[in-house]
Design a protein around this motif. Structure first.
Motif, PDB file in Angstrom:
ATOM      1  N   TYR A 158       0.850  -1.198   0.000  1.00 15.52           N
ATOM      2  CA  TYR A 158       0.000   0.000   0.000  1.00 15.52           C
ATOM      3  C   TYR A 158       0.890   1.254   0.000  1.00 15.52           C
ATOM      4  CZ  TYR A 158      -3.079  -3.248   2.721  1.00 15.52           C
ATOM      5  OH  TYR A 158      -3.762  -4.308   3.235  1.00 15.52           O
ATOM      6  N   LEU A 175      -5.761   2.737  -0.112  1.00 16.76           N
ATOM      7  CA  LEU A 175      -5.356   1.348   0.068  1.00 16.76           C
ATOM      8  C   LEU A 175      -6.136   0.447  -0.884  1.00 16.76           C
ATOM      9  CD1 LEU A 175      -5.258   1.199   3.995  1.00 16.76           C
ATOM     10  CD2 LEU A 175      -3.659   2.282   2.403  1.00 16.76           C
ATOM     11  N   ASP A 178      -4.903   0.882  -4.433  1.00 15.55           N
ATOM     12  CA  ASP A 178      -3.634   0.191  -4.674  1.00 15.55           C
ATOM     13  C   ASP A 178      -3.840  -1.307  -4.861  1.00 15.55           C
ATOM     14  OD1 ASP A 178      -2.355   2.622  -4.447  1.00 15.55           O
ATOM     15  OD2 ASP A 178      -1.747   2.305  -2.363  1.00 15.55           O
ATOM     16  N   THR A 208      -9.683  -3.077   4.175  1.00 14.08           N
ATOM     17  CA  THR A 208      -9.321  -2.819   2.781  1.00 14.08           C
ATOM     18  C   THR A 208      -9.991  -3.828   1.858  1.00 14.08           C
ATOM     19  OG1 THR A 208      -7.189  -1.911   3.486  1.00 14.08           O
ATOM     20  CG2 THR A 208      -7.373  -2.607   1.187  1.00 14.08           C
TER      21      THR A 208
END
Length: 367
Positions: A158, A175, A178, A208
């Motif tokens: 991240y 996050l 990514d 995430t």
């Protein structure tokens, strides 16, 4: 005093250290909390910037679930920087890949047995202090377990962790971006079967994973392990809003939550919108995955320890139970597993049972 200077002196509340994970040794070791919770006792007084041109809702729209679903992701190829380790089970590589203009680092592990292309498990690590985090921390041991079962594993550091570049991330949005861009880059790895992707996330990595699941439908099955809440009202209520400025300085400041990343060069209206949004029920629902679970297409397994959440580094079991109920209410497939006596990171046999359950889910829906 302008609004930017005012934010710099705010006593931002608590570092999100919820996600310290077990080390990559043959025996799992429970995480040790290093921070004391600080109760949320104030509401920031914010002076509108004279140059602000957007309402908080408008400024934060790109960071909402709906905004992320419309986001134009910018990715490319995975580049292998170096070979880190070769065993009879897997080869571990340090990688980099582009994500919306940033260079993000991570770890790729390709199994030695089986036939390529391999099904892929994306591993999402929990919170580590950036002062001590190394690429692969929090996922390497679980990755090896899955490599033995014939899965290729890949994990993002991240933005702002390890050698990845730093960019804005509000409510975990960066996050999730990514991780999605990592999936977008997987076709550059010949050994990866991009039609068979699962996801595994611990603590902040569970949050995430949730964000990815409500944005992207390529994940075939997901495992959440001691996940943070899917409701950002609870996340911010426990650890406070993000910390404006350099993330390393933020981590060294008592009471700073550095999971969200707010660089000093953000526009004033976005900074104002973020801090207002952290107490606005409408905005919090717009950025919280738990209110958007109808977008999820993958079956989800939720694992938690009954003794978790008793320190600032943990996640209360009630969060997992609430999330499970929300999945059922949304009509989505979910499984809830509470492990008696375990804390934030499972130990000994219970860690192996966790991984066996994870592998069984992936064998059924991914492999």
């Amino acid at each position: 005093m302008n609004s930017r200077a005012r934010y710099l002196i705010l006593p931002v509340l608590l570092i999100l250290s919820a996600c310290l994970s077990t080390p990559a040794s043959s025996t799992a070791v429970a995480s040790t909390a290093t921070h004391t919770p600080v109760p949320v006792t104030f509401t920031p007084s914010i002076t509108p910037s004279p140059t602000a041109t957007m309402t908080p809702k408008e400024a934060l729209q790109p960071f909402t679930i709906d905004g992320l679903r419309k986001h134009k992701f910018q990715s490319g190829k995975i580049i292998i920087r170096e070979t880190l380790l070769e065993t009879e089970v897997f080869t571990r590589y340090l990688i980099e890949y582009p994500s919306d203009g940033l260079t993000i680092t991570g770890i790729l592990q390709i199994p030695k047995t089986g036939e390529a292309p391999f099904p892929v498990i994306v591993m999402n690590h929990g919170f580590f202090s950036r002062y001590i985090y190394n690429s692969g921390d929090g996922t390497d041991r679980a990755a090896e377990f899955l490599n033995r079962r014939g899965y290729l594993t890949v994990s993002s550091d991240y933005r702002s962790w390890a050698n990845a570049e730093t960019g804005v991330s509000l409510f975990y949005s960066g996050l999730a971006i990514d991780v999605i861009n990592l999936m977008n880059a997987l076709p550059s790895i010949p050994e990866a079967d991009t039609e068979r992707i699962g996801m595994w996330g611990h603590s902040m990595g569970g949050g995430t994973t949730l964000k990815v699941l409500v944005v992207d439908d390529r994940v075939k099955a997901a495992v959440l392990y001691s996940t943070v809440s899917g409701d950002f009202e609870e996340v911010i209520g426990r650890w406070g809003p993000g910390c404006l400025g350099d993330v390393f300085e933020g981590e060294a400041t008592f009471g700073c939550n550095s999971s969200d990343i707010l660089p000093l060069d953000l526009p004033d209206d976005l900074i104002e919108a973020y801090f207002k949004g952290t107490t606005d029920p409408v905005i919090l629902k717009a950025v919280s995955p738990i209110y958007h679970l109808k977008n999820v297409t993958a079956p989800v397994q939720i694992n938690y320890g009954t003794e978790d959440g008793k320190t600032s580094a943990g996640t209360p079991p009630e969060w997992s139970k609430k999330l499970y109920d929300a999945f059922l209410e949304a009509g989505r497939e979910a499984q809830l597993i509470g492990v008696e006596g375990e804390e934030h990171s499972f130990k000994y046999d219970q860690w192996f049972y966790l991984m066996e359950r994870s592998a069984q889910l992936f064998d059924k829906y991914v492999k």
